[in-house]
Design a protein around this motif. Structure first.
Motif, short mmCIF file in Angstrom:
data_model
loop_
_atom_site.label_atom_id
_atom_site.label_comp_id
_atom_site.label_asym_id
_atom_site.label_seq_id
_atom_site.Cartn_x
_atom_site.Cartn_y
_atom_site.Cartn_z
N VAL A 1 -49.81 35.95 -4.83
CA VAL A 1 -48.61 35.88 -5.65
C VAL A 1 -48.40 34.44 -6.13
CG1 VAL A 1 -46.10 36.18 -5.67
CG2 VAL A 1 -47.54 37.85 -4.48
N THR A 2 -48.58 33.50 -5.22
CA THR A 2 -48.45 32.08 -5.57
C THR A 2 -49.49 31.68 -6.61
OG1 THR A 2 -47.62 31.59 -3.35
CG2 THR A 2 -48.47 29.75 -4.63
N ILE A 3 -50.72 32.13 -6.42
CA ILE A 3 -51.78 31.80 -7.38
C ILE A 3 -51.48 32.38 -8.75
CG2 ILE A 3 -54.22 32.19 -7.93
CD1 ILE A 3 -54.80 32.02 -4.93
N SER A 4 -50.94 33.58 -8.79
CA SER A 4 -50.58 34.21 -10.06
C SER A 4 -49.55 33.38 -10.80
CB SER A 4 -50.03 35.62 -9.80
OG SER A 4 -49.51 36.19 -10.99
N ALA B 1 -58.61 36.53 -14.85
CA ALA B 1 -58.24 36.32 -13.45
C ALA B 1 -56.73 36.48 -13.27
CB ALA B 1 -58.68 34.94 -12.99
N TYR B 2 -55.95 35.92 -14.21
CA TYR B 2 -54.49 36.02 -14.11
C TYR B 2 -54.03 37.48 -14.23
CZ TYR B 2 -49.63 35.88 -15.64
OH TYR B 2 -48.28 36.11 -15.77
N VAL B 3 -54.56 38.18 -15.23
CA VAL B 3 -54.16 39.57 -15.43
C VAL B 3 -54.59 40.42 -14.24
CG1 VAL B 3 -54.48 41.62 -16.87
CG2 VAL B 3 -54.16 39.37 -17.93
N SER C 1 -65.01 41.83 -9.09
CA SER C 1 -64.47 41.17 -10.28
C SER C 1 -64.61 39.66 -10.17
CB SER C 1 -63.01 41.55 -10.49
OG SER C 1 -62.22 41.15 -9.39
N SER C 2 -64.36 39.11 -8.99
CA SER C 2 -64.51 37.66 -8.81
C SER C 2 -65.96 37.24 -8.97
CB SER C 2 -63.98 37.23 -7.44
OG SER C 2 -64.73 37.85 -6.39
N LEU C 3 -66.88 38.05 -8.46
CA LEU C 3 -68.30 37.74 -8.62
C LEU C 3 -68.71 37.80 -10.09
CD1 LEU C 3 -71.00 37.10 -7.27
CD2 LEU C 3 -71.39 39.57 -7.02
#
Length: 388
Positions: free
Chosen positions: A120-123, A86-88, A64-66
């Protein structure tokens, strides 16, 4: 700006520089996540649980990131879509993985939580990038509560064992740290909103202070500042610089006979004509009343005269509701010893010279350098000749 939907990201700046910064950050972050996921997957396969491919979301995250990186690279205007996906993906993926670890593979729970905690922090950070401060706070607290509830099921069911007690300590510290982050991001978002609002207000006030309200032109202060900058640039680059003062002939009579609304309409039309005629390198501003100033850089004398004469001719040919309207113009060319004041003074004298000689004409500065353009006269025009 999304070219298809026309929607603007909330975090976009007017000049697009922040949009570009966010896009660069997202490409870097997605690339870094892909590499980290590959390393994590290889280490998990070599030293971790045999269930890694069944329970771990790392392979899904890798692809998914790629995919998101490719989308952002080929379609940069899809930045909002990339950030939302990305958030979801992170939020739903973390929730799903935590549920699997708690209910199906609790033996690897604490080990996997060390990998999950940064995401979790990034979210939480993503939620404040995408949404307003209040909505982001509500979403983040809700998601954190769901995670706390899921982890609480495991802690309650295994509290009698040392692993459950260790999990209680870990989860309580992690949840508290993420809650503090949510509070900090909420306060920061509020302060950032106030800063942006005050910055926008200050920019609006500055624009009002430097712009003529009626004609939406630079006012005298702004025009004189621009002249000073162009004069300095001309000295540094040794380029030519000319200015022209323009006055609407007998404008007072237009106001007295037809009213100020008619006079404003005349000034608006004259401004439109000038804007359509001069090149974008020129500065054109309202000097005061019915008087205007041109700042013309990098054009030789003949080209300046042709340009200004073109403005004069187009105004004279324009049909106005009040009848024919004409303008007079005086041109001055920058000399080595000039200051802003001396240059303006010579252009002003040339303008009055044009008034004295009958209006509706262009005159060069009245000095020894301009004898080829101006015939000799017995006296220098006085200010009483203005608008006669």
């Amino acid at each position: 700006m999304d070219k298809r939907s026309g929607r603007r990201l909330r975090f976009f700046s007017p000049d697009g520089t922040f949009e570009e910064a966010v896009a660069r950050f997202m490409k870097f972050a997605l690339g870094a996540f892909f590499l980290a996921s590959v390393i994590h997957l290889l280490l998990a396969l070599r030293y971790g649980s045999g269930n890694v491919l069944r329970l771990d979301g790392t392979p899904v995250g890798m692809f998914s990131s790629l995919a998101l990186w490719v989308v952002l690279w080929k379609w940069p205007h899809r930045l909002r879509l990339v950030v939302v996906v990305a958030y979801v993906s992170i939020t739903v993926g973390l929730t799903f993985k935590l549920s699997l670890l708690v209910f199906l593979d609790s033996a690897d729970l604490l080990r996997e939580l060390l990998w999950m905690l940064p995401w979790v922090t990034i979210s939480i950070v993503f939620s404040f990038v995408l949404f307003s401060g209040r909505l982001a706070t509500v979403l983040s607290v809700t998601v954190l509560a769901v995670w706390a509830a899921i982890s609480g099921v495991y802690v309650v069911s295994d509290i009698a064992n040392p692993q459950g007690q260790q999990a209680l300590l870990f989860f309580s510290q992690a949840d508290l740290a993420e809650f503090v982050l949510i509070v900090f991001m909420g306060v920061f978002s509020r302060l950032l909103g106030l800063y942006l609002l005050s910055h926008k207000s200050a920019a609006h006030l500055e624009e009002m202070a430097n712009t003529d309200f009626l004609l939406e032109l630079p006012n005298r202060r702004s025009t004189q500042a621009a002249l000073g900058r162009e004069l300095q640039r001309a000295r540094q680059t040794e380029n030519m610089l000319s200015i022209a003062m323009m006055d609407v002939d007998q404008f007072k009579q237009v106001n007295d006979r037809f009213g100020h609304d008619a006079g404003d309409a005349v000034l608006t039309t004259v401004t439109r004509i000038v804007r359509e005629t001069i090149p974008p390198t020129c500065v054109f501003g309202r000097w005061g009343g019915d008087e205007f100033l041109f700042v013309v850089p990098q054009l030789p004398r003949d080209a300046v005269i042709t340009l200004v004469e073109s403005v004069r001719g187009k105004v004279a040919e324009q049909r106005f509701d009040v009848g024919q309207v004409t303008v007079s113009l005086g041109i001055a060319e920058l000399r080595v010893e000039d200051t802003v004041v001396s240059l303006l003074k010579r252009a002003d004298r040339a303008l009055y010279r044009a008034k004295e000689l009958g209006r509706n004409r262009v005159e060069w500065e009245w000095n020894s350098h301009a004898t080829e353009f101006l015939p000799s006269v017995q006296r220098e025009p006085s200010r009483s000749d203005y608008n006669v």
